[in-house]
Design a protein around this motif. Structure first.
Motif, PDB file in Angstrom:
ATOM      1  N   LEU A   1      18.680  32.137 -21.446  1.00 24.91           N
ATOM      2  CA  LEU A   1      17.653  32.835 -22.223  1.00 24.91           C
ATOM      3  C   LEU A   1      16.594  31.858 -22.723  1.00 24.91           C
ATOM      4  N   ARG A   2      17.029  30.659 -23.052  1.00 20.32           N
ATOM      5  CA  ARG A   2      16.070  29.645 -23.502  1.00 20.32           C
ATOM      6  C   ARG A   2      15.144  29.238 -22.365  1.00 20.32           C
ATOM      7  N   LEU A   3      15.699  29.106 -21.162  1.00 22.72           N
ATOM      8  CA  LEU A   3      14.855  28.765 -20.016  1.00 22.72           C
ATOM      9  C   LEU A   3      13.877  29.888 -19.690  1.00 22.72           C
ATOM     10  N   ALA A   4      14.343  31.126 -19.834  1.00 19.33           N
ATOM     11  CA  ALA A   4      13.488  32.264 -19.500  1.00 19.33           C
ATOM     12  C   ALA A   4      12.363  32.448 -20.507  1.00 19.33           C
ATOM     13  N   GLY A   5      12.555  31.944 -21.704  1.00 17.19           N
ATOM     14  CA  GLY A   5      11.522  32.076 -22.719  1.00 17.19           C
ATOM     15  C   GLY A   5      11.440  33.447 -23.339  1.00 17.19           C
ATOM     16  N   GLY A   6      12.442  34.255 -23.141  1.00 13.73           N
ATOM     17  CA  GLY A   6      12.450  35.596 -23.716  1.00 13.73           C
ATOM     18  C   GLY A   6      13.715  36.329 -23.320  1.00 13.73           C
ATOM     19  N   PHE A   7      13.823  37.570 -23.764  1.00 12.93           N
ATOM     20  CA  PHE A   7      15.029  38.348 -23.499  1.00 12.93           C
ATOM     21  C   PHE A   7      15.007  38.901 -22.082  1.00 12.93           C
ATOM     22  N   ASP A   8      16.145  38.733 -21.397  1.00 12.65           N
ATOM     23  CA  ASP A   8      16.294  39.257 -20.039  1.00 12.65           C
ATOM     24  C   ASP A   8      17.709  39.815 -19.921  1.00 12.65           C
ATOM     25  N   PRO A   9      17.845  41.136 -19.747  1.00 12.46           N
ATOM     26  CA  PRO A   9      19.201  41.718 -19.673  1.00 12.46           C
ATOM     27  C   PRO A   9      20.052  41.111 -18.562  1.00 12.46           C
ATOM     28  N   ASN A  10      19.419  40.756 -17.461  1.00 10.44           N
ATOM     29  CA  ASN A  10      20.181  40.174 -16.355  1.00 10.44           C
ATOM     30  C   ASN A  10      20.800  38.835 -16.756  1.00 10.44           C
ATOM     31  N   LEU A  11      20.033  38.021 -17.459  1.00  4.70           N
ATOM     32  CA  LEU A  11      20.556  36.732 -17.913  1.00  4.70           C
ATOM     33  C   LEU A  11      21.622  36.905 -18.987  1.00  4.70           C
ATOM     34  N   LEU A  12      21.571  38.013 -19.697  1.00  7.40           N
ATOM     35  CA  LEU A  12      22.576  38.272 -20.723  1.00  7.40           C
ATOM     36  C   LEU A  12      23.891  38.764 -20.123  1.00  7.40           C
ATOM     37  N   LEU A  13      23.819  39.486 -19.010  1.00  4.94           N
ATOM     38  CA  LEU A  13      25.015  40.113 -18.439  1.00  4.94           C
ATOM     39  C   LEU A  13      25.602  39.345 -17.251  1.00  4.94           C
ATOM     40  N   ALA A  14      24.750  38.651 -16.502  1.00  4.99           N
ATOM     41  CA  ALA A  14      25.241  37.990 -15.286  1.00  4.99           C
ATOM     42  C   ALA A  14      26.254  36.881 -15.577  1.00  4.99           C
ATOM     43  N   PRO A  15      25.991  35.956 -16.504  1.00  5.34           N
ATOM     44  CA  PRO A  15      26.996  34.901 -16.750  1.00  5.34           C
ATOM     45  C   PRO A  15      28.357  35.436 -17.191  1.00  5.34           C
ATOM     46  N   PRO A  16      28.426  36.405 -18.141  1.00  2.00           N
ATOM     47  CA  PRO A  16      29.760  36.937 -18.460  1.00  2.00           C
ATOM     48  C   PRO A  16      30.450  37.589 -17.266  1.00  2.00           C
ATOM     49  N   ALA A  17      29.663  38.248 -16.405  1.00  2.00           N
ATOM     50  CA  ALA A  17      30.270  38.867 -15.226  1.00  2.00           C
ATOM     51  C   ALA A  17      30.852  37.806 -14.292  1.00  2.00           C
ATOM     52  N   VAL A  18      30.092  36.733 -14.071  1.00  2.00           N
ATOM     53  CA  VAL A  18      30.588  35.644 -13.218  1.00  2.00           C
ATOM     54  C   VAL A  18      31.838  35.020 -13.828  1.00  2.00           C
ATOM     55  N   ALA A  19      31.804  34.787 -15.137  1.00  2.00           N
ATOM     56  CA  ALA A  19      32.967  34.190 -15.805  1.00  2.00           C
ATOM     57  C   ALA A  19      34.186  35.107 -15.719  1.00  2.00           C
TER      58      ALA A  19
ATOM     59  N   VAL B   1      29.051  31.648 -23.421  1.00  2.00           N
ATOM     60  CA  VAL B   1      28.045  31.810 -24.479  1.00  2.00           C
ATOM     61  C   VAL B   1      26.973  30.732 -24.358  1.00  2.00           C
ATOM     62  N   PHE B   2      27.390  29.514 -24.093  1.00  2.00           N
ATOM     63  CA  PHE B   2      26.411  28.435 -23.915  1.00  2.00           C
ATOM     64  C   PHE B   2      25.525  28.693 -22.705  1.00  2.00           C
ATOM     65  N   VAL B   3      26.120  29.186 -21.625  1.00  2.00           N
ATOM     66  CA  VAL B   3      25.332  29.470 -20.424  1.00  2.00           C
ATOM     67  C   VAL B   3      24.298  30.559 -20.709  1.00  2.00           C
ATOM     68  N   VAL B   4      24.706  31.625 -21.382  1.00  2.00           N
ATOM     69  CA  VAL B   4      23.776  32.713 -21.704  1.00  2.00           C
ATOM     70  C   VAL B   4      22.637  32.201 -22.582  1.00  2.00           C
ATOM     71  N   ALA B   5      22.989  31.434 -23.609  1.00  2.00           N
ATOM     72  CA  ALA B   5      21.954  30.906 -24.501  1.00  2.00           C
ATOM     73  C   ALA B   5      20.993  29.996 -23.747  1.00  2.00           C
ATOM     74  N   ALA B   6      21.536  29.160 -22.855  1.00  2.00           N
ATOM     75  CA  ALA B   6      20.671  28.250 -22.104  1.00  2.00           C
ATOM     76  C   ALA B   6      19.751  29.008 -21.160  1.00  2.00           C
TER      77      ALA B   6
END
Length: 281
Positions: free
Chosen positions: A135-153, A128-133
């Motif tokens: 998205l914060r770096l991206a400056g907006g919503f990105d489905p890839n950033l939302l789904l990739a970290p949980p998949a890796v985990a 959850v922290f990785v996803v939030a971080a």
């Protein structure tokens, strides 16, 4: 038997995770310095990065060897150390989201330190922290950033837990094999003992018992003719003596065969004990 946590593969994987952690930590720090030169939070980032590096580097020293059980002092130290690492990492991620990917080696540390359910909870929190971080770096919503970290985990946790279960099953099989071999060896020793007893009983029956029976018959014959024919009686007595001498030789042979090999070869008890000590050392 070699302990699972002391296996070369386990040590190698731990070393790889340590190297990966420091590479990710160094890369995140370099990125922050390049992207945000001269910011007021830079000293905090430096201090927290150094603290995180020291905690991770000194983790094996502070925790000691692998704990024998969950209630051992080493286990409590490992939990405290893991908690400190996670807290420092979370603060770093809040201050600089680029440190988020340092969570990947932390997945391994958590899975290796905690029970399965607690480790999965920790992995979820870190994700959850990785996803939030991200998205914060991206400056907006990105489905890839939302789904990739949980998949890796999920992949990391699944592979680790599967490997641990496979290793546990292998340890059980090895323990069963060792126990079976010991039982088989004990059965073979018992069977050998019974066979040797049977052989000795047959030899005693075929030699000593028959010899004693022959002596008895010769002496009885000598007794019957002692008054009427002393020469014949003496012949019977000499025959009984000859049989007794033969039986004595057979008895000595039995004793020699039953003696340990070191004693049977001669040299006495001292030499046999020295030979036994040399074999066992």
């Amino acid at each position: 038997m070699q302990k699972p946590y002391d296996h070369p593969d386990t040590r190698w994987l731990g070393a790889v995770m340590h190297v990966a952690f420091f590479l990710l930590l160094g890369g995140a720090l370099a990125r922050f310095l390049l992207r945000h030169p001269g910011e007021p939070r830079t000293p905090w980032i430096f201090a927290l990065s150094l603290t995180l590096a020291v905690l991770h580097l000194l983790g094996p020293v502070l925790s000691g060897p692998e704990p024998p059980g969950p209630g051992a002092p080493q286990a409590r130290r490992r939990l405290v150390r893991l908690g400190l690492v996670v807290v420092v990492w979370m603060v770093l991620v809040v201050l600089a989201p680029s440190f988020a990917w340092c969570a990947v080696p932390l997945f391994y540390t958590g899975l290796r330190t905690l029970p399965a359910r607690a480790a999965l909870v920790l992995v979820t929190v870190l994700t959850v922290f990785v996803v939030a971080a991200q998205l914060r770096l991206a400056g907006g919503f990105d489905p890839n950033l939302l789904l990739a970290p949980p998949a890796v985990a999920a992949i990391a946790a699944a592979v680790f837990l599967h490997t641990e279960r496979q290793a546990a099953r292998q340890r059980v099989l090895i323990d069963d094999l060792i126990r079976t071999r010991r039982e088989l060896a004990a059965s073979e020793r018992r069977a050998g003992t019974l066979a040797e007893r049977e052989r000795l009983s047959m030899e005693i029956h075929d030699s000593l018992a028959q010899g004693l029976s022959s002596q008895r018959m010769l002496l009885q014959a000598a007794e019957r003719v002692w008054e009427s024919d002393q020469d014949k009686a003496r012949t019977h007595v000499r025959g009984a003596a000859s049989v007794a001498e033969h039986n004595l030789a057979e008895a000595r042979r039995f004793v020699h065969d039953l003696a340990p090999a070191d004693l049977a070869r001669g040299g006495g008890l001292a030499a046999a004990l020295r030979a036994l000590a040399a074999r066992e050392s």
